[in-house]
Enzyme design. Structure first.
Site, short mmCIF file in Angstrom:
data_model
loop_
_atom_site.label_atom_id
_atom_site.label_comp_id
_atom_site.label_asym_id
_atom_site.label_seq_id
_atom_site.Cartn_x
_atom_site.Cartn_y
_atom_site.Cartn_z
N LYS A 39 1.01 4.22 -2.80
CA LYS A 39 0.60 5.60 -2.50
C LYS A 39 1.75 6.58 -2.70
O LYS A 39 1.51 7.75 -3.03
CB LYS A 39 0.03 5.67 -1.07
CG LYS A 39 -1.32 4.97 -0.95
CD LYS A 39 -2.38 5.68 -1.78
CE LYS A 39 -3.63 4.90 -2.00
NZ LYS A 39 -4.64 5.57 -2.83
N TYR A 89 0.83 -1.21 0.00
CA TYR A 89 0.00 0.00 0.00
C TYR A 89 0.87 1.26 0.00
O TYR A 89 0.62 2.21 -0.74
CB TYR A 89 -0.92 -0.03 1.22
CG TYR A 89 -1.91 1.11 1.27
CD1 TYR A 89 -3.04 1.11 0.46
CD2 TYR A 89 -1.72 2.21 2.12
CE1 TYR A 89 -3.96 2.16 0.50
CE2 TYR A 89 -2.62 3.25 2.17
CZ TYR A 89 -3.74 3.22 1.36
OH TYR A 89 -4.64 4.27 1.40
#
Ligand SMILES: NC(=O)c1ccc[n+]([C@@H]2O[C@H](COP(=O)([O-])OP(=O)(O)OC[C@H]3O[C@@H](n4cnc5c(N)ncnc54)[C@H](O)[C@@H]3O)[C@@H](O)[C@H]2O)c1
Length: 278
Positions: free
Chosen positions: A182, A178
């Site tokens: 991001k 993640y």
């Protein structure tokens, strides 16, 4: 309300069926958008959100629509953007909120390759495909002017707001996939801002930490301890309400933000600026 925070254009909200995307649509509707198209992998949620948005709309000509789209598929993303331009003539504001988090915490050494590919596919390749199609459509339309106190100013051809994250700047232990996705989303935001500023297209990101979404509710049901963790780490001692993110998104779309480009608006009550001593 400052008049430059009012909207009057055509919006596309990707990942608009739930969570932050849904609330972003409601904030845009409240701020005066004339049209909002809600796109989502989950068609049912996009349809019901479009219907629900009518109760928040302040534009008397408000219209809404929904479309099913999977951001990982280039043809579906193109079809989504073409649909908005064909039906409503142009796209003034895009909010890119489709994203996933595997919910798994594993150290880098134990990374599951399939999981890594899936998260990057949706969060990063998906965002790239959206920005690619959106900027291509926006550069073909006429720029708009805004009448302000001091006269008229060019507010360009369109504004894009991406859902990055506080994880665009800092890691969370066990959250490599993640966090990588991001960080890349912030790079995409900066690149689009740089490459298309001269064409009157702005691209910014909002970067929240924990937001009170259905996903967080599910996590809290599974692990109530998370509430205490949030209270321990977050200076304001609670997760952000969805509106505390979505109202900022509406601002970044508005004429009030016409000189804001390539930026990351961190919405974290100072989590990422705090060095914790205990
Ligand atoms: N919730 C948080 O605490 C938080 C914090 C920081 C950043 N974010 C980011 O904000 C965005 C929205 O998060 P959320 O909490 O509202 O999530 P959510 O799961 O509530 O909503 C995401 C929406 O995206 C849709 N979606 C998922 N995969 C898709 C795909 N392949 N194509 C099209 N649509 C797809 C889902 O159907 C859903 O409606 C994500 O990018 C997330 O990483 C969330």
């Amino acid at each position: 309300m400052i008049s430059s925070t009012r909207l009057d254009g055509i919006a596309l909200v990707v990942g608009g069926g739930r969570g932050i995307g849904q609330q972003a649509g409601f904030s845009l509707a409240e701020a005066g958008a004339e049209v909002i198209v809600f796109a989502d992998l989950n068609e049912e949620s996009a349809v019901s959100t479009a219907e629900e948005s009518k109760q928040y709309a302040s534009n008397k000509n408000y219209r809404t629509a929904s479309i099913k789209a999977d951001v990982t598929k280039a043809d579906e993303v193109q079809n989504m953007v073409d649909f908005v331009v064909r039906e409503f003539g142009r796209i003034d504001y895009c909010v890119n909120s489709a994203g996933i988090d595997n919910g798994v915490h594993t150290p880098v050494a134990d990374t599951d390759i399939d999981n890594f590919n899936r998260v990057i596919d949706v969060n990063t390749k998906g965002l790239m495909l959206c920005i690619r199609a959106q900027t291509a459509a926006m550069r073909r339309q006429q720029p708009k002017m805004f009448k302000s106190r001091s006269g008229e100013r060019d507010i360009g051809r369109g504004a894009i707001v991406n859902l990055a994250s506080a994880n665009s700047f800092a890691g969370l232990p066990g959250k490599m996939c993640y966090t990588v996705s991001k960080h890349a989303d912030m790079a995409l935001t900066k690149m689009a801002a740089m490459d298309h500023a001269s064409e009157g297209i702005r691209c910014n990101a909002v970067c929240p930490t924990w937001v009170q979404t259905p996903l967080l509710d599910i996590e809290l049901q599974k692990n109530p301890q998370v509430q205490a963790e949030i209270a321990a780490v977050v200076p304001i001692k609670r997760a952000a309400k969805c509106e505390e993110v979505s109202d900022a998104i509406a601002f970044l779309c508005s004429p009030a933000a016409s000189y804001i480009n390539g930026t990351s608006l961190v919405i974290d009550s100072a989590v990422t600026t705090t060095i914790r001593l205990h």
